[in-house]
Design a protein around this motif. Sequence first.
Motif, PDB file in Angstrom:
ATOM      1  N   TYR A  25     -11.205  -4.621   1.550  1.00 23.10           N
ATOM      2  CA  TYR A  25      -9.972  -4.163   0.898  1.00 23.10           C
ATOM      3  C   TYR A  25     -10.020  -4.448  -0.602  1.00 23.10           C
ATOM      4  O   TYR A  25      -9.705  -3.574  -1.420  1.00 23.10           O
ATOM      5  CB  TYR A  25      -8.762  -4.853   1.519  1.00 23.10           C
ATOM      6  CG  TYR A  25      -7.499  -4.647   0.713  1.00 23.10           C
ATOM      7  CD1 TYR A  25      -6.746  -3.482   0.847  1.00 23.10           C
ATOM      8  CD2 TYR A  25      -7.070  -5.602  -0.218  1.00 23.10           C
ATOM      9  CE1 TYR A  25      -5.601  -3.276   0.086  1.00 23.10           C
ATOM     10  CE2 TYR A  25      -5.932  -5.399  -0.980  1.00 23.10           C
ATOM     11  CZ  TYR A  25      -5.201  -4.238  -0.832  1.00 23.10           C
ATOM     12  OH  TYR A  25      -4.076  -4.033  -1.600  1.00 23.10           O
ATOM     13  N   ASP A  45     -12.330  -2.150  -2.408  1.00 25.75           N
ATOM     14  CA  ASP A  45     -11.888  -0.763  -2.470  1.00 25.75           C
ATOM     15  C   ASP A  45     -10.568  -0.575  -3.229  1.00 25.75           C
ATOM     16  O   ASP A  45     -10.258   0.555  -3.629  1.00 25.75           O
ATOM     17  CB  ASP A  45     -11.707  -0.202  -1.050  1.00 25.75           C
ATOM     18  CG  ASP A  45     -13.021  -0.102  -0.295  1.00 25.75           C
ATOM     19  OD1 ASP A  45     -14.080  -0.120  -0.954  1.00 25.75           O
ATOM     20  OD2 ASP A  45     -12.986  -0.015   0.947  1.00 25.75           O
ATOM     21  N   SER A  46      -9.789  -1.644  -3.394  1.00 27.11           N
ATOM     22  CA  SER A  46      -8.451  -1.504  -3.988  1.00 27.11           C
ATOM     23  C   SER A  46      -8.232  -2.460  -5.159  1.00 27.11           C
ATOM     24  O   SER A  46      -7.278  -3.238  -5.169  1.00 27.11           O
ATOM     25  CB  SER A  46      -7.382  -1.748  -2.913  1.00 27.11           C
ATOM     26  OG  SER A  46      -7.600  -0.974  -1.764  1.00 27.11           O
ATOM     27  N   MET A  51      -2.488  -4.403   1.907  1.00 26.30           N
ATOM     28  CA  MET A  51      -3.331  -5.585   1.875  1.00 26.30           C
ATOM     29  C   MET A  51      -3.343  -6.234   3.257  1.00 26.30           C
ATOM     30  O   MET A  51      -2.290  -6.470   3.839  1.00 26.30           O
ATOM     31  CB  MET A  51      -2.801  -6.588   0.841  1.00 26.30           C
ATOM     32  CG  MET A  51      -3.717  -7.778   0.627  1.00 26.30           C
ATOM     33  SD  MET A  51      -3.165  -8.885  -0.710  1.00 26.30           S
ATOM     34  CE  MET A  51      -1.839  -9.754   0.130  1.00 26.30           C
ATOM     35  N   PRO A  52      -4.528  -6.512   3.803  1.00 24.60           N
ATOM     36  CA  PRO A  52      -4.604  -7.105   5.144  1.00 24.60           C
ATOM     37  C   PRO A  52      -4.125  -8.554   5.142  1.00 24.60           C
ATOM     38  O   PRO A  52      -3.982  -9.175   4.082  1.00 24.60           O
ATOM     39  CB  PRO A  52      -6.091  -7.018   5.484  1.00 24.60           C
ATOM     40  CG  PRO A  52      -6.773  -7.002   4.155  1.00 24.60           C
ATOM     41  CD  PRO A  52      -5.856  -6.261   3.231  1.00 24.60           C
ATOM     42  N   ASP A  80     -11.573  -7.301   7.509  1.00 24.06           N
ATOM     43  CA  ASP A  80     -11.745  -6.280   6.476  1.00 24.06           C
ATOM     44  C   ASP A  80     -11.133  -6.678   5.137  1.00 24.06           C
ATOM     45  O   ASP A  80     -10.946  -5.834   4.260  1.00 24.06           O
ATOM     46  CB  ASP A  80     -11.132  -4.965   6.948  1.00 24.06           C
ATOM     47  CG  ASP A  80      -9.639  -5.085   7.240  1.00 24.06           C
ATOM     48  OD1 ASP A  80      -9.156  -6.232   7.401  1.00 24.06           O
ATOM     49  OD2 ASP A  80      -8.959  -4.044   7.310  1.00 24.06           O
ATOM     50  N   ARG A 132      -3.620   1.879   0.831  1.00 29.90           N
ATOM     51  CA  ARG A 132      -3.876   0.957   1.921  1.00 29.90           C
ATOM     52  C   ARG A 132      -3.160  -0.376   1.701  1.00 29.90           C
ATOM     53  O   ARG A 132      -3.139  -0.896   0.591  1.00 29.90           O
ATOM     54  CB  ARG A 132      -5.392   0.742   1.995  1.00 29.90           C
ATOM     55  CG  ARG A 132      -5.882  -0.139   3.103  1.00 29.90           C
ATOM     56  CD  ARG A 132      -7.397  -0.153   3.026  1.00 29.90           C
ATOM     57  NE  ARG A 132      -7.974  -1.185   3.873  1.00 29.90           N
ATOM     58  CZ  ARG A 132      -9.244  -1.553   3.792  1.00 29.90           C
ATOM     59  NH1 ARG A 132     -10.039  -0.964   2.918  1.00 29.90           N
ATOM     60  NH2 ARG A 132      -9.711  -2.484   4.595  1.00 29.90           N
ATOM     61  N   GLY A 138       0.792  -1.224   0.000  1.00 34.84           N
ATOM     62  CA  GLY A 138       0.000   0.000   0.000  1.00 34.84           C
ATOM     63  C   GLY A 138       0.817   1.262   0.000  1.00 34.84           C
ATOM     64  O   GLY A 138       0.470   2.233   0.685  1.00 34.84           O
TER      65      GLY A 138
END
Length: 206
Positions: free
Chosen positions: A46, A49-50, A35-36, A42, A33, A29
């Motif tokens: 992610y 949104d990405s 990456m989780p 979430d 953001r 990110g």
Amino acid sequence: MGARTGGAAVAATAVLVVADLAGALARTGVAGRAMPLPGSADAREYFLDSPVATLVAGAMALVAAGALAVLATAYRELTRHARRAGPIVSGAVLVLGAAGLAHLALGVLAPVLPATAVHALHLVAALGGGVLHVVTLGLVVTVLARSYGWTPGLRVTGAIVGWAAVGTLLTLVAADLVPFAGVALLGLLVWLAFAAHQWAYADQRH
């Protein structure tokens, strides 16, 4: 050295380095953001949104896989006597390829996939583009470093950075060690760059 492979080794290494770094930046990110981790609550949000970062990470993983395959072909003379060289290189390419396809699927299909599918693809993308890539690339380097085609210094450093990269498997059980995987990847890429330079120099002398 047979056909002139020095140029191919340099070009493939350059592409691998750029693709690996670009993919890592997309996942971490740098422009937004990160990456989780797999299993995060979430994660689906992610990928919704990405999509651009996810697609870039996927494309770069596939490019890196192709570059690694070309590099292995250029170094075939060095690995032909190593019994496990073929499976190790194939495994490294497949790991990156799977990660790339998983990223692309998430970037395009996340809005319509069920949560279980998103989590499964997320796991493949995160592991294949992260620690498993570092580990398999480390094994490739350890195989290459065994060849007497390199200088002694390059052989020793290859063994060190290669086995250190394999040790990043510990990040799967010790999250605090995750930054070590990034350091190990940089070490591998630097070693490959020096190796390609040495191979091209030796190739020019023949």
